[in-house]
Design an enzyme around this catalytic site. Structure first.
Site, PDB file in Angstrom:
ATOM      1  N   GLN A 358       0.833  -1.206   0.000  1.00 26.86           N
ATOM      2  CA  GLN A 358       0.000   0.000   0.000  1.00 26.86           C
ATOM      3  C   GLN A 358       0.871   1.261   0.000  1.00 26.86           C
ATOM      4  O   GLN A 358       1.651   1.477   0.934  1.00 26.86           O
ATOM      5  CB  GLN A 358      -0.921   0.025   1.214  1.00 26.86           C
ATOM      6  CG  GLN A 358      -1.929  -1.105   1.269  1.00 26.86           C
ATOM      7  CD  GLN A 358      -1.456  -2.266   2.124  1.00 26.86           C
ATOM      8  OE1 GLN A 358      -0.275  -2.600   2.136  1.00 26.86           O
ATOM      9  NE2 GLN A 358      -2.377  -2.867   2.855  1.00 26.86           N
ATOM     10  N   GLN A 380       0.054  -0.492  -5.742  1.00 25.60           N
ATOM     11  CA  GLN A 380      -1.107  -0.843  -4.928  1.00 25.60           C
ATOM     12  C   GLN A 380      -1.658   0.415  -4.247  1.00 25.60           C
ATOM     13  O   GLN A 380      -0.897   1.202  -3.669  1.00 25.60           O
ATOM     14  CB  GLN A 380      -0.731  -1.883  -3.875  1.00 25.60           C
ATOM     15  CG  GLN A 380      -1.910  -2.343  -3.026  1.00 25.60           C
ATOM     16  CD  GLN A 380      -1.576  -3.531  -2.132  1.00 25.60           C
ATOM     17  OE1 GLN A 380      -0.563  -4.193  -2.325  1.00 25.60           O
ATOM     18  NE2 GLN A 380      -2.427  -3.810  -1.163  1.00 25.60           N
ATOM     19  N   ASP A 381      -2.999   0.591  -4.347  1.00 27.21           N
ATOM     20  CA  ASP A 381      -3.678   1.713  -3.682  1.00 27.21           C
ATOM     21  C   ASP A 381      -3.237   3.084  -4.215  1.00 27.21           C
ATOM     22  O   ASP A 381      -3.005   4.016  -3.444  1.00 27.21           O
ATOM     23  CB  ASP A 381      -3.459   1.659  -2.169  1.00 27.21           C
ATOM     24  CG  ASP A 381      -4.169   0.495  -1.509  1.00 27.21           C
ATOM     25  OD1 ASP A 381      -4.784  -0.301  -2.232  1.00 27.21           O
ATOM     26  OD2 ASP A 381      -4.093   0.380  -0.274  1.00 27.21           O
ATOM     27  N   ASP A 402      -6.143  -2.960  -6.329  1.00 25.12           N
ATOM     28  CA  ASP A 402      -7.078  -2.020  -5.681  1.00 25.12           C
ATOM     29  C   ASP A 402      -6.653  -0.571  -5.931  1.00 25.12           C
ATOM     30  O   ASP A 402      -6.703   0.273  -5.033  1.00 25.12           O
ATOM     31  CB  ASP A 402      -7.143  -2.268  -4.168  1.00 25.12           C
ATOM     32  CG  ASP A 402      -7.491  -3.694  -3.820  1.00 25.12           C
ATOM     33  OD1 ASP A 402      -8.093  -4.387  -4.647  1.00 25.12           O
ATOM     34  OD2 ASP A 402      -7.139  -4.131  -2.697  1.00 25.12           O
ATOM     35  N   ARG A 470     -13.272  -5.661  -6.601  1.00 25.67           N
ATOM     36  CA  ARG A 470     -13.614  -6.598  -5.526  1.00 25.67           C
ATOM     37  C   ARG A 470     -14.153  -5.792  -4.354  1.00 25.67           C
ATOM     38  O   ARG A 470     -13.827  -4.614  -4.180  1.00 25.67           O
ATOM     39  CB  ARG A 470     -12.409  -7.452  -5.132  1.00 25.67           C
ATOM     40  CG  ARG A 470     -11.208  -6.680  -4.589  1.00 25.67           C
ATOM     41  CD  ARG A 470     -10.122  -7.645  -4.140  1.00 25.67           C
ATOM     42  NE  ARG A 470      -8.943  -6.946  -3.616  1.00 25.67           N
ATOM     43  CZ  ARG A 470      -7.980  -7.542  -2.925  1.00 25.67           C
ATOM     44  NH1 ARG A 470      -8.049  -8.845  -2.661  1.00 25.67           N
ATOM     45  NH2 ARG A 470      -6.937  -6.859  -2.489  1.00 25.67           N
TER      46      ARG A 470
END
Length: 565
Positions: A358, A380-381, A402, A470
């Site tokens: 993250q 990520q993120d 994500d 998701r």
């Protein structure tokens, strides 16, 4: 000084609450619905059992109950902030990660007090359905309060060294979240109109220009170039109505010392506090260059516009990450919570890399905020669409897992979304939407965008499975419409978070998409997934309907389509 001012504000709120606490239900106006028992009204909330423990055991109507719970919520938010301050006073016994998690919670708790005070002032003044615009404001604030609570809890839970703090705060956080959920449910039932009243969208010509507010008539070449570069992009659009973008002042950030400031944060500090939009935007022109800064735009720097020299020309970069002992919330290179923020022609990066997990490029918790012709680059993120109402137009978003996540009411229009090369063994997920309550007016909507592999992924010999989204939280809501989906999208389209979590409560939908990845024949079989073939249903997720954008986007000067494209 800031701490003293806030303590005074908290004390004022306490006095305000104490005065109202002396009122009985019978003292409030109840002229819109018939009185009902707590048991009956609680059936309209997500947790009827908890709701009954909150409400006094006497008959009232939805407005009386709603006022009571919002008032109680405001009182609880003050108490929770005091608890956080007590833990922070013992900071010498805490690890850096625990302190950071607490500071995140404190910032979010302060915002909650602001939102709840505004909400109470509204519900206390009327016992009837509000206008769509006003109801949307308060529903947005009450939705954000729940998001802030969840963010605080998430930060504490994943910080192993915050065990003792987590133990003391988890139960209050849980109970307060349930109380705020009751407030949101009762507000939705009593004050929100059944159908939003929107301005009818018509594709008529839009003309954009900037109005020089308090600036001298004779502008420097650089200042003139800002107006021309931003205006030129907009003048080619052909929709909407005539607008003028008001600017109160312009400052320039340049690393070579030729501007007013050499750092972005210094320019933000110079912006007026709590300025009204009627005064015009405070415009910060950030010249080309790589700015290694962690930028934070606090809640009091409202109606700020930041304009760069273009994607990959004006670059704001950092490398904070979760692996390096930051909370996800605090890993952002650029973070904004001030309402009315507009960014144009800027690249935002987090260079921590996929191995650091993250690592956020931008965290946006600014209401009525807009990003136009910007690029968001991380793994990520990447883009944390944390809360409140947001609009993104003609932006580029790069990431792996994500990489568009959060719980805002966020719409991406005419954007390029680029899945990039993840770590070995990972799969790619574009969205992780965090709606946690059925009454939150939040969701991630992607319209007329293009989803293609970034060059580094497209040229790789290994195939990585790529999914549209998701469910991060129970009522996750994501819609793709009129969007090009390339062949990298897995035929199932969507993927579970863990087991059957949220699969019976989420809302995922696709409408009128194109490209080799848009075939819905083999999509997931969850009952909560919708291949929409009805334009009426899909219209709920357009910019004009979902964001009531005609009420606020025109003032930004950013082009948009209110309906289908």
């Amino acid at each position: 000084m800031a701490s003293k001012l806030f303590n005074f504000f908290a004390f004022s709120c306490f006095v305000f609450l104490a005065l109202f606490a002396s009122l009985s239900f019978a003292d409030t106006q109840s002229n819109s619905t018939s009185p009902v028992s707590p048991e009956t009204i609680c059936k309209s909330t997500p947790d009827p059992h908890f709701c009954k423990t909150v409400l006094p055991n006497q008959t009232a109507n939805v407005y009386d109950y709603g006022r009571y719970t919002v008032r109680k919520s405001l009182s609880q938010s003050r108490k929770f902030l005091s608890m956080i301050d007590k833990y922070l006073k013992k900071s010498s016994t805490l690890t850096n990660s625990a302190i950071q998690a607490l500071e995140d919670c404190r910032q979010l708790a302060e915002l909650n007090m602001d939102f709840l005070l505004s909400s109470f002032q509204t519900v206390n003044n009327t016992s009837k359905t509000l206008s769509s615009a006003k109801a949307e404001d308060i529903q947005t604030f009450l939705s954000a309060i729940l998001t802030n609570e969840q963010t605080c809890l998430d930060g504490l839970q994943v910080t192993a060294s915050a065990w003792s703090v987590r133990k003391g705060l988890t139960l209050p956080l849980s109970n307060d979240t349930k109380l705020y959920s009751v407030s949101l449910a009762l507000f939705t039932k009593g004050w929100v109109p059944k159908k939003k009243q929107n301005t009818t969208w018509k594709p008529i010509k839009r003309q954009h220009s900037f109005r020089n507010g308090r600036l001298p008539l004779k502008m420097s070449r650089k200042t003139q170039a800002i107006y021309e570069s931003v205006s030129r992009r907009k003048l080619i659009q052909s929709q909407g109505v005539n607008e003028v973008v008001a600017v109160s002042d312009i400052v320039t950030v340049s690393q070579d010392g030729s501007g007013n400031f050499t750092t972005i944060n210094d320019a933000i500090s110079a912006a007026p506090n709590n300025s009204a939009l009627t005064a015009g935007y405070f415009l910060i022109y950030v010249t080309a260059g790589v700015y290694e800064e962690y930028v934070y735009i606090a809640k009091n720097k409202r109606n700020l516009m930041m304009v760069g020299d273009g994607i990959n020309q004006t670059i704001i970069t950092g490398n904070r990450s979760f692996v390096d002992d930051n909370t996800t919330f605090n890993s952002a290179t650029f973070a904004v919570v001030a309402a009315g923020f507009v960014a144009v022609n800027i690249t935002f990066r987090n260079t921590a890399g996929a191995i650091k997990h993250q690592a956020v490029a931008v965290r946006n918790g600014a209401d009525l905020s807009t990003f136009y012709s910007c690029s968001f680059e991380a793994y990520q993120d990447t883009l944390y669409t944390h809360s409140l109402r947001q609009f993104y137009r003609e932006c580029d978003i790069y990431g792996t897992v994500d990489f568009i996540f959060g719980n805002a009411a966020a719409i991406f229009q005419n954007c390029n979304i680029y899945p990039r090369l993840p770590m070995s063994g990972q799969y790619i997920v574009i969205t992780a939407q965090g709606r946690s309550d059925p009454n939150q007016n939040t969701g991630t909507l992607i319209q007329n965008c293009s989803i293609r592999a970034a060059d580094e992924l497209a040229s790789n010999n290994i195939t990585f499975q790529t999914y549209l989204g998701r469910p991060w939280k129970n009522f996750s809501r994501t819609v793709y419409m009129e969007t090009f989906l390339d062949s990298l999208i897995n035929p199932a389209g969507w993927i579970a978070w863990s087991g059957d979590f949220a699969l019976s409560t989420l809302y995922y939908a696709e409408y009128d998409n194109t490209g080799p990845g848009s075939n819905t024949t083999n999509r997931v079989s969850w009952p909560t997934y919708h291949a929409i073939n009805n334009a009426t249903e899909a219209a709920n997720f357009t910019v004009a309907n979902f964001l009531l954008a005609d009420d606020w986007l025109p003032q930004t000067g950013v082009p948009y389509n209110g309906g289908f494209i």
